[in-house]
Enzyme design. Structure first.
Site, PDB file in Angstrom:
ATOM      1  N   HIS A 102       0.855  -1.187   0.000  1.00  0.00           N
ATOM      2  CA  HIS A 102       0.000   0.000   0.000  1.00  0.00           C
ATOM      3  C   HIS A 102       0.890   1.235   0.000  1.00  0.00           C
ATOM      4  O   HIS A 102       2.118   1.139   0.120  1.00  0.00           O
ATOM      5  CB  HIS A 102      -0.967  -0.004   1.179  1.00  0.00           C
ATOM      6  CG  HIS A 102      -0.323   0.041   2.529  1.00  0.00           C
ATOM      7  ND1 HIS A 102       0.496  -0.963   3.013  1.00  0.00           N
ATOM      8  CD2 HIS A 102      -0.364   0.983   3.516  1.00  0.00           C
ATOM      9  CE1 HIS A 102       0.912  -0.655   4.221  1.00  0.00           C
ATOM     10  NE2 HIS A 102       0.414   0.526   4.555  1.00  0.00           N
ATOM     11  N   HIS A 104       1.188   3.890   2.028  1.00  0.00           N
ATOM     12  CA  HIS A 104       1.667   4.600   3.212  1.00  0.00           C
ATOM     13  C   HIS A 104       3.189   4.690   3.133  1.00  0.00           C
ATOM     14  O   HIS A 104       3.859   3.730   2.720  1.00  0.00           O
ATOM     15  CB  HIS A 104       1.234   3.894   4.495  1.00  0.00           C
ATOM     16  CG  HIS A 104      -0.187   4.199   4.876  1.00  0.00           C
ATOM     17  ND1 HIS A 104      -0.930   3.404   5.727  1.00  0.00           N
ATOM     18  CD2 HIS A 104      -1.012   5.236   4.525  1.00  0.00           C
ATOM     19  CE1 HIS A 104      -2.143   3.921   5.881  1.00  0.00           C
ATOM     20  NE2 HIS A 104      -2.215   5.031   5.162  1.00  0.00           N
ATOM     21  N   ASP A 106       5.808   4.488   5.040  1.00  0.00           N
ATOM     22  CA  ASP A 106       6.754   3.539   5.633  1.00  0.00           C
ATOM     23  C   ASP A 106       6.824   2.230   4.858  1.00  0.00           C
ATOM     24  O   ASP A 106       7.607   1.343   5.216  1.00  0.00           O
ATOM     25  CB  ASP A 106       6.399   3.270   7.103  1.00  0.00           C
ATOM     26  CG  ASP A 106       4.983   2.734   7.295  1.00  0.00           C
ATOM     27  OD1 ASP A 106       4.087   3.143   6.538  1.00  0.00           O
ATOM     28  OD2 ASP A 106       4.781   1.904   8.210  1.00  0.00           O
ATOM     29  N   HIS A 107       6.040   2.135   3.781  1.00  0.00           N
ATOM     30  CA  HIS A 107       6.074   0.932   2.942  1.00  0.00           C
ATOM     31  C   HIS A 107       6.544   1.211   1.513  1.00  0.00           C
ATOM     32  O   HIS A 107       6.738   0.258   0.750  1.00  0.00           O
ATOM     33  CB  HIS A 107       4.694   0.277   2.908  1.00  0.00           C
ATOM     34  CG  HIS A 107       4.271  -0.283   4.223  1.00  0.00           C
ATOM     35  ND1 HIS A 107       4.352  -1.626   4.529  1.00  0.00           N
ATOM     36  CD2 HIS A 107       3.790   0.325   5.341  1.00  0.00           C
ATOM     37  CE1 HIS A 107       3.923  -1.825   5.771  1.00  0.00           C
ATOM     38  NE2 HIS A 107       3.573  -0.646   6.284  1.00  0.00           N
ATOM     39  N   HIS A 249      -7.566  -2.350   5.364  1.00  0.00           N
ATOM     40  CA  HIS A 249      -6.689  -1.358   6.000  1.00  0.00           C
ATOM     41  C   HIS A 249      -7.315   0.013   5.751  1.00  0.00           C
ATOM     42  O   HIS A 249      -8.388   0.125   5.153  1.00  0.00           O
ATOM     43  CB  HIS A 249      -5.279  -1.460   5.420  1.00  0.00           C
ATOM     44  CG  HIS A 249      -4.250  -0.632   6.148  1.00  0.00           C
ATOM     45  ND1 HIS A 249      -4.152  -0.608   7.522  1.00  0.00           N
ATOM     46  CD2 HIS A 249      -3.270   0.200   5.682  1.00  0.00           C
ATOM     47  CE1 HIS A 249      -3.154   0.193   7.864  1.00  0.00           C
ATOM     48  NE2 HIS A 249      -2.615   0.704   6.775  1.00  0.00           N
ATOM     49  N   ASP A 319       0.176  -4.527   6.598  1.00  0.00           N
ATOM     50  CA  ASP A 319      -0.828  -3.762   7.336  1.00  0.00           C
ATOM     51  C   ASP A 319      -2.264  -4.195   7.030  1.00  0.00           C
ATOM     52  O   ASP A 319      -2.738  -4.056   5.897  1.00  0.00           O
ATOM     53  CB  ASP A 319      -0.690  -2.280   7.025  1.00  0.00           C
ATOM     54  CG  ASP A 319       0.636  -1.717   7.500  1.00  0.00           C
ATOM     55  OD1 ASP A 319       1.566  -2.516   7.703  1.00  0.00           O
ATOM     56  OD2 ASP A 319       0.740  -0.492   7.656  1.00  0.00           O
ATOM     57  N   HIS A 377       6.367  -5.792  11.587  1.00  0.00           N
ATOM     58  CA  HIS A 377       5.685  -4.498  11.681  1.00  0.00           C
ATOM     59  C   HIS A 377       5.370  -4.160  13.138  1.00  0.00           C
ATOM     60  O   HIS A 377       4.232  -3.915  13.512  1.00  0.00           O
ATOM     61  CB  HIS A 377       4.409  -4.510  10.831  1.00  0.00           C
ATOM     62  CG  HIS A 377       3.915  -3.141  10.471  1.00  0.00           C
ATOM     63  ND1 HIS A 377       2.957  -2.483  11.215  1.00  0.00           N
ATOM     64  CD2 HIS A 377       4.229  -2.301   9.454  1.00  0.00           C
ATOM     65  CE1 HIS A 377       2.696  -1.312  10.673  1.00  0.00           C
ATOM     66  NE2 HIS A 377       3.458  -1.169   9.591  1.00  0.00           N
TER      67      HIS A 377
END
Length: 431
Positions: A102, A104, A106-107, A249, A319, A377
């Site tokens: 996804h 976000h 941090d990914h 999510h 996530d 995570h």
């Protein structure tokens, strides 16, 4: 980075502080090179932290799958991934596929530096495939356009989208559903939760710590997907295919399941020779092909081959508060990698924020009948065993969507990642 494994069937003690996982040492079936299909040899964790890195301890999300061909496939690429890559034994020039769960940060914010690093490698004449949710193409193209583009290799970006008949389900008409699903985005793109909504949801969720309560809460407050909500991505290497599964999510998110082809059983050479097979006929039988001798006799490969060797299966569910869409395609998987941002003490935060606890991850692994569970995570409130942090460091590295009150509560009792492992083990023992 740190990852933890729980072994299923039979249950036994978890393995801790793994930075890489070698399927040949744990998975039940041994390898051989009876055909040219690629096989998964190891999984390397380059980052296991949620939201932001903990300096010198954990980077944000990234893992790499290596195969017998030497080829690499990456799942997620958080900021700093190229640094982690260069500290490992992996060769960046062997990277062929990147799967983003996804968008976000941090990914995926590590993509741009990594793409530049690949550009700097020698012999970079290849195509790099990137898979991800809708919007990833615009994100990458915009950045590359403004920074001079790529050289020396091709970039093939595939945006994942379920068929129109499988549009995202509507949220239940609960009074708190909108608060649970809505995330306000500021101009910088960081996630902000409304404190009043969170407080109300926390009060509503305070008594839902058992796994069945988690499931009920997910169905009440979240859009969920079923086993039809998957996308076949085809072969990513000869003999290894990938399937994307839609996860629950805060934004569009996919999990990935990597599946090896089954192998033909071992050839009983003595029996084949006794039946009259010679030379290349032996090779045909070994590859599952029936052969006809000069006298017209047919030797059936099934009569001289042992039981087929099942291909290994690796499922990666980052996530999410629900991953039921993967239960069919990931069934009986050898390795099940699942996020566990929270422990049971903070379980009331998990579902409203689209995340899971260690117990939720364990329950999903049981439902997928997984042989091995790896947790990843981890929230910054969790530290590695034997590596204590001061309260000031915990506050400095707190998740950005935590309120000041929550951060103060978290620093009252510094927790080790092993706590997540223990909670997962306890859930597994129930089954």
């Amino acid at each position: 980075s740190a990852a933890f494994a729980s072994h299923f069937h039979p249950f036994r003690r978890c393995v801790s502080r793994q930075t890489s996982y070698n399927p040949t040492s744990i998975m039940s079936q041994k390898r051989d090179n009876r055909n040219k299909d690629a096989r998964i040899t190891r999984v390397v964790f380059l980052g296991t932290s949620s939201a932001q890195p903990i300096p010198l301890k954990r980077n944000v999300s990234c893992l790499v799958i290596q195969t017998t061909t030497g080829g690499l496939s990456m799942v997620d690429c958080g900021e700093g991934t190229q640094h982690q890559f260069k500290l490992s034994t992996l060769k960046i020039g062997k990277l062929r596929n990147i799967f983003i769960t996804h968008l976000h940060g941090d990914h995926c914010y590590g993509l741009f530096g990594l793409l530049h690093s690949i550009r700097c490698e020698d012999n970079a004449d290849f195509t790099l495939n990137i898979y991800g949710p809708k919007g990833i193409k615009q994100m990458i193209h915009t950045t590359l356009h403004l920074s001079g583009g790529l050289h020396h290799y091709n970039l093939n970006i595939t945006e994942l989208e379920l068929p129109s008949k499988q549009q995202e389900p509507q949220l239940a008409s609960d009074t708190h559903a909108a608060a649970a699903a809505t995330i306000a985005m500021d101009v910088s793109g960081s996630e902000q939760t409304d404190d009043d909504d969170v407080a109300e949801l926390n009060s509503n969720c305070s008594h839902h710590s058992h796994s069945h309560s988690h499931t009920s809460l997910i169905e009440q407050h979240s859009a969920v997907f079923d086993t039809n909500d998957v996308i076949e991505l085809g072969e990513i290497e000869p003999g290894i295919k990938c399937v994307a599964c839609r996860l629950t999510h805060r934004i569009e998110t996919f999990g990935y399941v990597f599946i090896e082809n089954d192998q033909t059983g071992k050839l009983d050479a003595a029996k084949a020779k006794a039946l009259g097979a010679r030379g290349r006929q032996m090779g045909d039988l070994k590859n599952g092909i029936d052969v006809t001798l000069e006298n017209g006799t047919v030797i059936h490969s099934k009569d001289v081959l042992g039981e087929p060797v099942m291909g290994n299966k690796v499922a990666i569910m980052q996530d999410c508060s629900d991953c039921r869409s993967c239960f069919q395609v990931a069934q009986n998987c050898d390795l099940f990698i699942h996020e566990c941002t929270y422990d049971e003490l903070h379980a009331h935060h998990a579902v409203p924020r689209g995340h899971s606890t260690a117990k939720m991850a364990a329950l999903n692994a049981v439902k997928a009948n997984a042989k091995t569970l790896f947790l990843t995570h981890f929230s910054s409130r969790f530290v590695e065993e034997g590596q204590g942090q001061s309260k000031d460091v915990i506050k400095e590295n707190a998740d950005p969507d935590e309120t000041k009150t929550e951060i103060d509560e978290n620093t009252e009792d510094l927790m080790h990642v092993q706590r997540l492992q223990q909670e997962a083990e306890e859930e597994i023992k129930i089954f």
